[in-house]
Motif scaffolding. Structure first.
Motif, mmCIF file in Angstrom:
data_model
loop_
_atom_site.group_PDB
_atom_site.id
_atom_site.type_symbol
_atom_site.label_atom_id
_atom_site.label_comp_id
_atom_site.label_asym_id
_atom_site.label_seq_id
_atom_site.Cartn_x
_atom_site.Cartn_y
_atom_site.Cartn_z
ATOM 1 N N ARG A 167 -5.290 30.776 51.924
ATOM 2 C CA ARG A 167 -3.802 30.812 51.342
ATOM 3 C C ARG A 167 -2.893 30.720 52.805
ATOM 4 N NH1 ARG A 167 -4.460 37.913 51.381
ATOM 5 N NH2 ARG A 167 -4.094 37.303 49.173
ATOM 6 N N VAL A 168 -1.649 30.970 53.254
ATOM 7 C CA VAL A 168 -0.861 30.627 53.836
ATOM 8 C C VAL A 168 0.771 31.231 54.378
ATOM 9 C CG1 VAL A 168 -0.127 27.979 52.976
ATOM 10 C CG2 VAL A 168 -0.326 27.773 55.626
ATOM 11 N N LYS A 169 0.739 31.360 55.440
ATOM 12 C CA LYS A 169 2.170 32.189 56.293
ATOM 13 C C LYS A 169 3.425 30.581 55.929
ATOM 14 C CE LYS A 169 3.975 36.375 58.519
ATOM 15 N NZ LYS A 169 4.695 36.038 59.661
ATOM 16 N N VAL A 170 3.886 31.294 55.525
ATOM 17 C CA VAL A 170 5.023 30.277 55.832
ATOM 18 C C VAL A 170 6.013 31.254 56.745
ATOM 19 C CG1 VAL A 170 7.651 28.763 54.761
ATOM 20 C CG2 VAL A 170 4.834 29.587 53.130
ATOM 21 N N SER A 171 6.870 30.314 57.517
ATOM 22 C CA SER A 171 7.059 30.858 59.032
ATOM 23 C C SER A 171 8.618 31.126 58.928
ATOM 24 C CB SER A 171 7.180 29.829 59.767
ATOM 25 O OG SER A 171 6.160 29.262 59.922
ATOM 26 N N GLY A 172 9.520 31.274 59.464
ATOM 27 C CA GLY A 172 10.591 32.048 59.394
ATOM 28 C C GLY A 172 11.668 30.124 59.460
ATOM 29 N N ALA A 173 13.188 30.263 58.783
ATOM 30 C CA ALA A 173 13.147 28.591 58.398
ATOM 31 C C ALA A 173 14.247 28.182 59.474
ATOM 32 C CB ALA A 173 14.058 29.494 57.135
ATOM 33 N N LYS A 174 13.678 27.365 59.680
ATOM 34 C CA LYS A 174 14.488 26.799 60.877
ATOM 35 C C LYS A 174 15.842 26.222 60.382
ATOM 36 C CE LYS A 174 14.765 21.369 61.267
ATOM 37 N NZ LYS A 174 16.287 21.427 61.454
ATOM 38 N N ASN A 175 16.637 25.699 59.867
ATOM 39 C CA ASN A 175 17.236 26.184 59.285
ATOM 40 C C ASN A 175 18.469 27.102 59.284
ATOM 41 O OD1 ASN A 175 17.750 23.030 59.633
ATOM 42 N ND2 ASN A 175 17.879 22.891 57.443
#
Ligand code: UD1
Length: 420
Positions: free
Chosen positions: A15-23
């Motif tokens: 499982r991997v937690k996606v980070s907040g969007a750079k853009n």
């Protein structure tokens, strides 16, 4: 200078937690200039591009501090309306300050960004849109010098749908006198998120999520807190990594609506995709089928996923076409993938990918952010050791990528490289 060293051949699982969007973050940070105040932006990714934007805002008098994934930003003391070349040349998104500075101070001096690794990236639409709102704009010594003591609403059609130009003109329009109509506006999730943030600040915007934005200018906006949307490009990269390695990976902190086009295409390749409110699970138990992909504006396949898709198709059983209609020269990753043994030819804006050949690890060079991601993906499957050099490109847009991939079982580590 760091490099990433990958031993290919492991199946990703977990499982991997996606980070907040750079853009998303790079659009909302400059918007905080619009109203002097104290902001807390949660789900902020810890990326060099975010630091670059912080440095630029701090140079104008802001105070910012990243604590975990909370970015504290105080724009009360901002007293400069200049974005020097040294900041804009390292990160084009710095150009986003133009609209907010004009709205707050009635003037702005912002360096022109110039081209980038994959070719020219014009800003004519940003300029024309702001002129429609009454800004007087001159180009002097590589800088845009803009004056607009009284920004006034107007009509503007974006001849080409542009994320950056829509964001810039929108940020100026929310404080212009009277009403503004923007047509063929970008509807990428990061722009929609920016518009929602502006509304939270007190802006009046109708048509959010559509290509037609109607804005009624207001005199005052206020500082508010916001949560940055999840990074759909990071998510797509992990989805492709899962499928390429015949893995089984669950992504958390994602918005599946933002990924509908990628999900659809991946299913055609044979991947099994389970979608929930904010998770996506990707499993691949079959041979990867070749699937053509053409980038387009939202809701199509994003140009920021083109390089990763090209790497994916190298492992499909057959030939596919990867077409980039947004940035037609964006194929700097191809010669590097060829160093791993890839059979790809590029003609105009189309890469013909002959999949199914086994690749063998080699030293490869990153040329830009998404190209670097494609090299890592290929390295995860190539036989033996792949070294991806110049990973500073990657650090601009992927938070802790090697830790996240390691946690999924990849054999990847960061080392010091002598090469620059
Ligand atoms: C943004 C993203 C970038 C992504 C790109 C395409 C940020 C900080 N950057 O960049 O990561 O790769 O969208 O999704 O969010 N164009 C013009 N004139 C202009 C502006 C753009 O002709 O004034 C053209 C461009 O050449 C391109 C198209 O419009 O062909 C789309 O560009 P745009 O959406 O503006 O990309 P960026 O905002 O630069």
């Amino acid at each position: 200078m760091d490099k990433l060293v990958i031993e290919g051949g492991t199946r990703l699982k977990g499982r991997v937690k996606v980070s907040g969007a750079k853009n998303g973050c790079l659009a909302i940070m400059p918007a905080c200039l619009l109203a002097p105040g104290v902001y807390n932006l949660s789900n902020t990714p810890n990326l060099t591009d975010v630091w670059s934007m912080s440095r630029l805002l701090n140079a104008m008098g802001a105070h910012s501090e990243l604590n975990g994934d909370n970015l504290f930003l105080d724009t009360r003391d901002v007293n400069s309306w200049e974005a020097p070349y040294e900041f804009v040349k390292t990160m084009r998104a710095s150009f986003y300050v133009l609209g907010p500075l004009l709205a707050r101070f009635g003037k702005a001096k912002v360096s022109l960004p110039g081209g980038c690794a994959w070719g020219p990236r014009p800003v004519d639409l940003h300029i024309k849109g702001l002129q429609k709102l009454g800004a007087e704009i001159e180009i002097e010594n590589g800088y845009i010098v803009a004056d607009a003591t009284n920004l006034t609403g107007g009509r503007f059609n974006f001849d080409i749908s542009s994320v950056g130009a829509t964001g810039n003109v929108l940020m100026a329009a929310v404080k212009a006198k009277g009403s503004t109509l923007l047509t063929n506006a970008a509807i990428e999730p990061e722009i929609t998120a920016l518009a929602r943030f502006l509304v939270k600040m007190g802006a009046k915007i109708d048509g959010i999520g559509t290509t037609q934005l109607e804005i009624e200018g207001v005199d005052e906006l206020k500082a508010v807190d916001e949560e940055i949307v999840p990074d759909r490009i990071e998510a797509a990269t992990f989805m492709i990594a899962a499928a390429m390695t015949k893995g089984d990976v669950e992504l958390t902190n994602v918005n599946p609506y933002h990924l509908a086009a990628v999900i659809g295409r991946m299913e055609e390749t044979g991947a099994e995709i389970d979608v929930n409110a904010n998770t996506i699970r990707v499993t691949m138990n079959e041979d990867i089928q070749p699937v053509d992909s053409t980038t387009s504006v939202c809701p199509g396949i994003p140009t920021d996923v083109q390089a990763q898709w090209t790497a994916y198709m190298l492992f499909a059983k057959g030939t596919s076409k990867v077409i980039d209609n947004i940035y037609t020269d964006r194929f700097k990753h191809v010669p590097e993938l060829q160093r791993l043994g890839a059979d790809i030819s590029v003609s105009d804006n189309t890469a013909i990918v002959k999949g199914g050949k086994s690749l063998s690890g080699a030293q490869v060079m990153s040329s830009d952010l998404r190209a670097s991601a494609s090299l890592i993906l290929a390295g995860l499957v190539a036989e033996g050791r792949t070294e991806v050099l110049r990973v500073y490109h990657l650090d601009r847009g992927y938070e802790n990528i090697e830790q996240k991939l390691s946690a999924l079982g990849a054999n990847i580590k960061r080392e010091k490289a002598n090469l620059v």
